[in-house]
Design an enzyme around this catalytic site. Structure first.
Site, PDB file in Angstrom:
ATOM      1  N   HIS A  90      34.601  36.731  79.484  1.00 53.76           N
ATOM      2  CA  HIS A  90      34.398  36.784  80.933  1.00 53.76           C
ATOM      3  C   HIS A  90      33.054  37.389  81.335  1.00 53.76           C
ATOM      4  O   HIS A  90      32.849  37.726  82.492  1.00 53.76           O
ATOM      5  CB  HIS A  90      35.528  37.572  81.603  1.00 53.76           C
ATOM      6  CG  HIS A  90      36.876  36.942  81.439  1.00 53.76           C
ATOM      7  ND1 HIS A  90      37.740  37.309  80.433  1.00 53.76           N
ATOM      8  CD2 HIS A  90      37.497  35.960  82.142  1.00 53.76           C
ATOM      9  CE1 HIS A  90      38.846  36.596  80.522  1.00 53.76           C
ATOM     10  NE2 HIS A  90      38.730  35.767  81.545  1.00 53.76           N
TER      11      HIS A  90
ATOM     12  N   ASP B  88      40.904  60.254  38.895  1.00 52.45           N
ATOM     13  CA  ASP B  88      41.493  59.557  37.758  1.00 52.45           C
ATOM     14  C   ASP B  88      40.430  59.126  36.751  1.00 52.45           C
ATOM     15  O   ASP B  88      40.132  57.938  36.604  1.00 52.45           O
ATOM     16  CB  ASP B  88      42.297  58.344  38.238  1.00 52.45           C
ATOM     17  CG  ASP B  88      43.049  57.660  37.105  1.00 52.45           C
ATOM     18  OD1 ASP B  88      42.998  58.163  35.962  1.00 52.45           O
ATOM     19  OD2 ASP B  88      43.681  56.621  37.349  1.00 52.45           O
TER      20      ASP B  88
ATOM     21  N   HIS C  68      41.826  57.003  33.243  1.00 47.24           N
ATOM     22  CA  HIS C  68      41.896  55.561  32.969  1.00 47.24           C
ATOM     23  C   HIS C  68      40.625  55.038  32.305  1.00 47.24           C
ATOM     24  O   HIS C  68      40.657  54.007  31.634  1.00 47.24           O
ATOM     25  CB  HIS C  68      42.135  54.790  34.273  1.00 47.24           C
ATOM     26  CG  HIS C  68      40.895  54.563  35.087  1.00 47.24           C
ATOM     27  ND1 HIS C  68      40.255  55.585  35.765  1.00 47.24           N
ATOM     28  CD2 HIS C  68      40.150  53.446  35.302  1.00 47.24           C
ATOM     29  CE1 HIS C  68      39.186  55.092  36.374  1.00 47.24           C
ATOM     30  NE2 HIS C  68      39.089  53.804  36.104  1.00 47.24           N
TER      31      HIS C  68
ATOM     32  N   HIS D 276      38.207  50.990  30.748  1.00 48.57           N
ATOM     33  CA  HIS D 276      36.785  50.605  30.731  1.00 48.57           C
ATOM     34  C   HIS D 276      36.127  50.761  29.369  1.00 48.57           C
ATOM     35  O   HIS D 276      34.895  50.681  29.270  1.00 48.57           O
ATOM     36  CB  HIS D 276      36.011  51.456  31.751  1.00 48.57           C
ATOM     37  CG  HIS D 276      36.468  51.284  33.160  1.00 48.57           C
ATOM     38  ND1 HIS D 276      36.691  50.066  33.743  1.00 48.57           N
ATOM     39  CD2 HIS D 276      36.742  52.216  34.129  1.00 48.57           C
ATOM     40  CE1 HIS D 276      37.079  50.232  35.001  1.00 48.57           C
ATOM     41  NE2 HIS D 276      37.117  51.522  35.254  1.00 48.57           N
TER      42      HIS D 276
ATOM     43  N   ASP E 127      39.254  47.440  37.194  1.00 49.07           N
ATOM     44  CA  ASP E 127      40.006  48.231  38.164  1.00 49.07           C
ATOM     45  C   ASP E 127      40.817  47.350  39.094  1.00 49.07           C
ATOM     46  O   ASP E 127      41.990  47.628  39.373  1.00 49.07           O
ATOM     47  CB  ASP E 127      39.048  49.096  38.991  1.00 49.07           C
ATOM     48  CG  ASP E 127      38.512  50.278  38.209  1.00 49.07           C
ATOM     49  OD1 ASP E 127      39.216  50.749  37.303  1.00 49.07           O
ATOM     50  OD2 ASP E 127      37.397  50.725  38.511  1.00 49.07           O
TER      51      ASP E 127
END
Length: 445
Positions: A117, A218, A221, A226, A368
């Site tokens: 508008h 973390d 992991h 990895h 991941d």
């Protein structure tokens, strides 16, 4: 017409049963927290509409009229540099029918005009005019009451944060002692930092908390998930985190940093030897600003999440926001942060290295993303959503004989930061206002 501050009104009572599905004193929770739609709606209201959220780096909007579009939770906002060089964060929705007023991701503008508008707004969010303005004037229309809604804004050493909660603590209080650790990234050089290379946007079909928790502490992991990627980037064996002589987890009100002091551990996996050389040469200057202890944290194996969804990988210098898009999807915004005074070739190395490691096709991010997606998807089952998930690693490892700021825990291979993160999450969902959020610092093992 009196405007109502909706964010000051808690319309949703706390969910029943949160104590049953999240008990951090016992180090246990249920997968339901990653899948349930009702929980997600409460998160939007009581976390994303309440907490301080990262919205931009000042280097992205250096000039008056510069803006970037982003989101706070699922609320779309514009971060706009003003004529006096201050910064405002405005809801990207016209107060007439709610249409977006800006569809570009970034740019420079003298104002914003709604396509629907023709309502026109200044860069300060004030309504300046509209199509067929005379019709509105006949209705006793008050333009001053129809501005784009503003959030509270504050910044810390180049990082711009915003919140919609009028009762939220100041940003300085919100960050607390964790600012001391942020300075490792933001204040190791007199020139400060900047973002380079633009923003990478991607989507992952996972719950936002899983990604944020991964970065809050973390490191466990990494040696498994990895391992092959790290060996490929380093060209040989990788030092186990458990073999680091010194490492810590530190948290405060849900923010968490896990780190060692090996100077270049994270940076080494970028595959750009010039970055390591820069860090070694720069360390004496950083030591003058930060002291000997923090100067060895510059590119070390570490990660950091500012609650709820803003994360860093120091050394790899990737900065990311886990933008929620429902309980089982995120849009990931990724940037590369560098010292403004670093040589251009070093900045380019960091940008290339980040793309090689933590981007949609990066050797680490692909690992991941798959794990996070399946951590989320398994939680949709009627039985698995109530499965007891263990978050108890490192119970009773809090250190009391240390001068380090925050709540300090022994060793990176720990889930102390994850417990503090989920406790803060739970406390915010159960609190009707900021005044009701308990202070648990120093009270979790």
């Amino acid at each position: 017409m009196k405007k109502i501050n909706l964010c000051a009104i808690e319309t949703t009572p706390p969910l029943a049963g949160l104590d049953r599905i999240c008990d951090m004193e016992a180090g246990r929770m249920a997968g339901k927290v990653f899948w349930d739609g009702e929980i997600y709606e409460q998160e939007l209201e009581k976390i994303f509409a309440r907490c301080w959220l990262f919205v931009a780096h000042e280097s992205q909007i250096p000039n008056a009229g510069d803006y970037v579009a982003t989101t706070m939770g699922e609320d779309e906002v514009l971060v706009v540099r003003q004529k006096d060089l201050s910064i405002k964060v405005l809801i990207n929705a016209c107060p007439h029918r709610g249409n977006k007023v800006c569809f570009a991701e970034a740019g420079n503008a003298r104002g914003f005009i709604c396509n629907y508008h023709g309502w026109a707004f200044g860069t300060d969010g004030a309504l300046r005019g509209m199509h067929e303005s005379g019709v509105y004037e006949q209705s006793g229309f008050d333009k001053s009451q129809q501005s784009l809604r503003e959030a509270r804004v504050d910044s810390y050493k180049g990082l711009v944060f915003a919140t919609f909660a009028e009762d939220a603590p100041s940003l300085a209080e919100y960050l607390g002692p964790m600012a001391w650790y942020l300075d490792v990234i933001l204040d190791n050089d007199e020139g400060g930092t900047e973002f380079v290379g633009g923003c990478i946007r991607s989507t992952i079909e996972c719950n936002w908390k899983i990604a944020a928790e991964n970065f809050v502490g973390d490191i466990l992991h990494a040696g498994w998930t990895h391992d092959s990627a790290a060996q490929a980037m380093l060209g040989g064996s990788v030092t186990k985190v458990s073999e680091f002589p010194e490492s810590w987890q530190v948290n405060w009100n849900g923010h968490g940093y896990e780190f060692t002091r090996d100077l270049v551990g994270n940076a080494a996996v970028l595959g750009e030897s010039g970055v390591n050389k820069y860090l070694h040469l720069h360390r004496p200057k950083a030591e003058e600003r930060l002291g000997e202890f923090r100067s060895k944290m510059l590119g070390a194996v570490s990660s950091f999440t500012v609650f709820p969804n803003f994360s860093f990988l120091p050394g790899q210098n990737t900065v990311r926001v886990w933008q929620p898009r429902g309980p089982n999807k995120i849009e990931l915004y990724t940037w590369v942060i560098v010292n403004k005074n670093a040589p251009q070739e070093v900045k380019d190395m960091w940008r290339r290295g980040a793309m090689m490691t933590f981007s949609p096709t990066g050797v680490f991010e692909m690992d991941d993303g798959e794990n996070w997606e399946y951590c989320t998807k398994t939680s949709r089952g009627k039985v698995t959503r109530y499965q007891d998930l263990y978050v108890g690693l490192g119970m009773n490892t809090r250190l009391t004989d240390t001068d380090l700021p925050g709540n300090v825990f022994k060793g990176q291979l720990n889930e102390a930061n994850a417990r503090a993160y989920y406790q803060r999450w739970k406390d915010l969902l159960q609190a009707g206002s900021w005044a009701e959020v308990p202070d648990r610092n120093g009270k979790l093992s």
